[in-house]
Write a protein that holds these residues in place. Structure first.
Motif, PDB file in Angstrom:
ATOM      1  N   LEU A 159       0.826  -1.209   0.000  1.00 37.95           N
ATOM      2  CA  LEU A 159       0.000   0.000   0.000  1.00 37.95           C
ATOM      3  C   LEU A 159       0.862   1.261   0.000  1.00 37.95           C
ATOM      4  CD1 LEU A 159      -2.825   1.310   0.176  1.00 37.95           C
ATOM      5  CD2 LEU A 159      -2.625   1.114   2.661  1.00 37.95           C
ATOM      6  N   ASP A 160       1.944   1.258   0.793  1.00 43.92           N
ATOM      7  CA  ASP A 160       2.852   2.404   0.817  1.00 43.92           C
ATOM      8  C   ASP A 160       3.486   2.645  -0.551  1.00 43.92           C
ATOM      9  OD1 ASP A 160       2.379   3.132   3.432  1.00 43.92           O
ATOM     10  OD2 ASP A 160       4.081   1.993   4.234  1.00 43.92           O
ATOM     11  N   ALA A 161       3.833   1.562  -1.251  1.00 48.31           N
ATOM     12  CA  ALA A 161       4.413   1.697  -2.591  1.00 48.31           C
ATOM     13  C   ALA A 161       3.394   2.304  -3.564  1.00 48.31           C
ATOM     14  CB  ALA A 161       4.897   0.344  -3.093  1.00 48.31           C
ATOM     15  N   GLN A 162       2.147   1.869  -3.451  1.00 46.65           N
ATOM     16  CA  GLN A 162       1.099   2.422  -4.309  1.00 46.65           C
ATOM     17  C   GLN A 162       0.871   3.904  -3.992  1.00 46.65           C
ATOM     18  OE1 GLN A 162      -2.219  -0.120  -3.482  1.00 46.65           O
ATOM     19  NE2 GLN A 162      -1.491  -1.773  -4.803  1.00 46.65           N
ATOM     20  N   TYR A 163       0.880   4.247  -2.710  1.00 42.09           N
ATOM     21  CA  TYR A 163       0.704   5.640  -2.291  1.00 42.09           C
ATOM     22  C   TYR A 163       1.864   6.503  -2.788  1.00 42.09           C
ATOM     23  CZ  TYR A 163       0.141   9.667   0.826  1.00 42.09           C
ATOM     24  OH  TYR A 163       0.000  10.933   1.332  1.00 42.09           O
ATOM     25  N   GLU A 164       3.070   5.951  -2.692  1.00 41.04           N
ATOM     26  CA  GLU A 164       4.252   6.665  -3.179  1.00 41.04           C
ATOM     27  C   GLU A 164       4.141   6.932  -4.678  1.00 41.04           C
ATOM     28  OE1 GLU A 164       8.015   8.426  -3.180  1.00 41.04           O
ATOM     29  OE2 GLU A 164       6.845   7.777  -1.455  1.00 41.04           O
ATOM     30  N   ALA A 165       3.686   5.948  -5.438  1.00 44.80           N
ATOM     31  CA  ALA A 165       3.525   6.127  -6.882  1.00 44.80           C
ATOM     32  C   ALA A 165       2.482   7.200  -7.182  1.00 44.80           C
ATOM     33  CB  ALA A 165       3.126   4.801  -7.530  1.00 44.80           C
ATOM     34  N   GLU A 166       1.404   7.212  -6.418  1.00 47.91           N
ATOM     35  CA  GLU A 166       0.367   8.231  -6.615  1.00 47.91           C
ATOM     36  C   GLU A 166       0.908   9.618  -6.260  1.00 47.91           C
ATOM     37  OE1 GLU A 166      -3.199   9.778  -7.839  1.00 47.91           O
ATOM     38  OE2 GLU A 166      -2.408   7.767  -8.134  1.00 47.91           O
ATOM     39  N   CYS A 167       1.692   9.707  -5.195  1.00 44.81           N
ATOM     40  CA  CYS A 167       2.291  10.998  -4.822  1.00 44.81           C
ATOM     41  C   CYS A 167       3.230  11.486  -5.911  1.00 44.81           C
ATOM     42  CB  CYS A 167       3.036  10.870  -3.491  1.00 44.81           C
ATOM     43  SG  CYS A 167       1.955  10.801  -2.061  1.00 44.81           S
ATOM     44  N   ARG A 168       3.951  10.584  -6.545  1.00 45.45           N
ATOM     45  CA  ARG A 168       4.864  10.974  -7.631  1.00 45.45           C
ATOM     46  C   ARG A 168       4.090  11.527  -8.828  1.00 45.45           C
ATOM     47  NH1 ARG A 168      10.032   9.925  -6.849  1.00 45.45           N
ATOM     48  NH2 ARG A 168      10.610   8.404  -5.285  1.00 45.45           N
ATOM     49  N   ARG A 169       2.848  11.061  -9.020  1.00 43.92           N
ATOM     50  CA  ARG A 169       2.027  11.597 -10.102  1.00 43.92           C
ATOM     51  C   ARG A 169       1.463  12.979  -9.756  1.00 43.92           C
ATOM     52  NH1 ARG A 169       0.827   6.064 -11.007  1.00 43.92           N
ATOM     53  NH2 ARG A 169      -0.870   5.953  -9.524  1.00 43.92           N
ATOM     54  N   ILE A 170       1.272  13.236  -8.475  1.00 45.83           N
ATOM     55  CA  ILE A 170       0.627  14.471  -8.036  1.00 45.83           C
ATOM     56  C   ILE A 170       1.632  15.583  -7.760  1.00 45.83           C
ATOM     57  CG2 ILE A 170      -0.775  15.505  -6.199  1.00 45.83           C
ATOM     58  CD1 ILE A 170      -2.073  12.714  -5.842  1.00 45.83           C
ATOM     59  N   LEU A 171       2.713  15.257  -7.066  1.00 38.62           N
ATOM     60  CA  LEU A 171       3.653  16.267  -6.580  1.00 38.62           C
ATOM     61  C   LEU A 171       4.808  16.484  -7.553  1.00 38.62           C
ATOM     62  CD1 LEU A 171       3.846  15.008  -2.883  1.00 38.62           C
ATOM     63  CD2 LEU A 171       2.405  16.833  -3.784  1.00 38.62           C
ATOM     64  N   THR A 172       5.463  17.622  -7.392  1.00 40.36           N
ATOM     65  CA  THR A 172       6.658  17.916  -8.176  1.00 40.36           C
ATOM     66  C   THR A 172       7.851  17.183  -7.554  1.00 40.36           C
ATOM     67  OG1 THR A 172       7.260  19.843  -6.854  1.00 40.36           O
ATOM     68  CG2 THR A 172       5.779  20.230  -8.727  1.00 40.36           C
ATOM     69  N   PRO A 173       8.946  17.010  -8.311  1.00 45.35           N
ATOM     70  CA  PRO A 173      10.120  16.339  -7.739  1.00 45.35           C
ATOM     71  C   PRO A 173      10.658  17.018  -6.477  1.00 45.35           C
ATOM     72  CG  PRO A 173      10.314  16.420 -10.113  1.00 45.35           C
ATOM     73  CD  PRO A 173       9.102  17.242  -9.752  1.00 45.35           C
ATOM     74  N   SER A 174      10.629  18.338  -6.429  1.00 43.60           N
ATOM     75  CA  SER A 174      11.121  19.024  -5.224  1.00 43.60           C
ATOM     76  C   SER A 174      10.199  18.764  -4.026  1.00 43.60           C
ATOM     77  CB  SER A 174      11.266  20.518  -5.472  1.00 43.60           C
ATOM     78  OG  SER A 174      10.030  21.098  -5.808  1.00 43.60           O
ATOM     79  N   GLN A 175       8.892  18.692  -4.264  1.00 50.41           N
ATOM     80  CA  GLN A 175       7.959  18.388  -3.181  1.00 50.41           C
ATOM     81  C   GLN A 175       8.151  16.953  -2.697  1.00 50.41           C
ATOM     82  OE1 GLN A 175       4.418  19.457  -5.361  1.00 50.41           O
ATOM     83  NE2 GLN A 175       4.116  21.306  -4.133  1.00 50.41           N
ATOM     84  N   ILE A 176       8.410  16.041  -3.624  1.00 50.14           N
ATOM     85  CA  ILE A 176       8.653  14.640  -3.253  1.00 50.14           C
ATOM     86  C   ILE A 176       9.899  14.550  -2.378  1.00 50.14           C
ATOM     87  CG2 ILE A 176       9.310  12.361  -4.158  1.00 50.14           C
ATOM     88  CD1 ILE A 176       6.548  12.705  -4.907  1.00 50.14           C
ATOM     89  N   SER A 177      10.974  15.225  -2.789  1.00 50.38           N
ATOM     90  CA  SER A 177      12.210  15.156  -1.993  1.00 50.38           C
ATOM     91  C   SER A 177      12.010  15.786  -0.622  1.00 50.38           C
ATOM     92  CB  SER A 177      13.375  15.805  -2.737  1.00 50.38           C
ATOM     93  OG  SER A 177      13.126  17.173  -2.932  1.00 50.38           O
ATOM     94  N   LEU A 178      11.239  16.856  -0.543  1.00 51.70           N
ATOM     95  CA  LEU A 178      10.938  17.475   0.748  1.00 51.70           C
ATOM     96  C   LEU A 178      10.119  16.527   1.621  1.00 51.70           C
ATOM     97  CD1 LEU A 178      11.136  20.001   2.522  1.00 51.70           C
ATOM     98  CD2 LEU A 178       9.089  20.862   1.396  1.00 51.70           C
ATOM     99  N   MET A 179       9.167  15.838   1.016  1.00 51.46           N
ATOM    100  CA  MET A 179       8.348  14.875   1.752  1.00 51.46           C
ATOM    101  C   MET A 179       9.224  13.740   2.298  1.00 51.46           C
ATOM    102  SD  MET A 179       4.932  12.832   0.505  1.00 51.46           S
ATOM    103  CE  MET A 179       5.741  11.572  -0.456  1.00 51.46           C
ATOM    104  N   HIS A 180      10.150  13.237   1.479  1.00 53.42           N
ATOM    105  CA  HIS A 180      11.047  12.168   1.922  1.00 53.42           C
ATOM    106  C   HIS A 180      11.997  12.650   3.014  1.00 53.42           C
ATOM    107  CE1 HIS A 180       9.792   9.029  -0.741  1.00 53.42           C
ATOM    108  NE2 HIS A 180       9.920   9.815  -1.798  1.00 53.42           N
ATOM    109  N   ALA A 181      12.469  13.878   2.897  1.00 57.10           N
ATOM    110  CA  ALA A 181      13.376  14.424   3.907  1.00 57.10           C
ATOM    111  C   ALA A 181      12.676  14.525   5.261  1.00 57.10           C
ATOM    112  CB  ALA A 181      13.881  15.791   3.473  1.00 57.10           C
ATOM    113  N   GLU A 182      11.416  14.927   5.252  1.00 58.97           N
ATOM    114  CA  GLU A 182      10.671  15.038   6.508  1.00 58.97           C
ATOM    115  C   GLU A 182      10.348  13.666   7.090  1.00 58.97           C
ATOM    116  OE1 GLU A 182       7.297  17.466   5.670  1.00 58.97           O
ATOM    117  OE2 GLU A 182       8.471  19.295   5.611  1.00 58.97           O
ATOM    118  N   GLN A 183      10.082  12.690   6.226  1.00 63.28           N
ATOM    119  CA  GLN A 183       9.759  11.345   6.700  1.00 63.28           C
ATOM    120  C   GLN A 183      10.980  10.646   7.272  1.00 63.28           C
ATOM    121  OE1 GLN A 183       8.005   9.424   3.309  1.00 63.28           O
ATOM    122  NE2 GLN A 183       5.989  10.288   3.703  1.00 63.28           N
TER     123      GLN A 183
END
Length: 134
Positions: A94-118
């Protein structure tokens, strides 16, 4: 007699509206965070919007993704509560599916910021050093 009929009609409408609201609240998945406070998809998305600076379209799409993830997480936890290994595998899927959906929605910089916070470790709050006497 008119007053009684009007009162009866209004109380009937209030009870119907109340029942519909309970159904709506029950349909919205709410998780309890590690701190013990309930987290809904709305609250989670609002927090992400503040941290990641989402635009309106991203907010709407991410809110739908969060609702699906929370509902599916609750379902998986209930369905596989007796089988911890399958539970972990399903939650990782489920986390992998959510991650894939986030990659479709967010920009690469937002994704990296999300990963940095996690990836930041959560440190417990400590009291300032003292003698412990008040």
């Amino acid at each position: 007699m008119k007053g009684f009929a009007l009162t009866l009609l209004l109380s009937g409408l209030v009870s119907v509206a109340s029942a519909q609201m309970k159904d709506r609240i029950a349909a919205a998945p709410v998780r309890v965070s590690n701190g013990g406070t309930p987290v809904s998809a709305d609250e989670l998305t609002r927090q992400m919007a503040n941290r990641l600076h989402l635009n309106e379209a991203q907010y709407i799409r991410l809110k739908a993704a969060n609702q699906i993830k929370l509902a599916r997480t609750d379902e998986i936890q209930w369905q596989y509560k007796q089988d911890p290994s399958t539970l972990q595998a399903k939650l990782q899927e489920l986390d992998a599916q959510y991650e894939a959906e986030c990659r479709r929605i967010l920009t690469p910089s937002q994704i990296s910021l999300m990963h940095a916070e996690q990836s930041q470790p959560v440190l417990p709050k400590t009291e300032p050093a003292g003698n412990g006497l008040g």
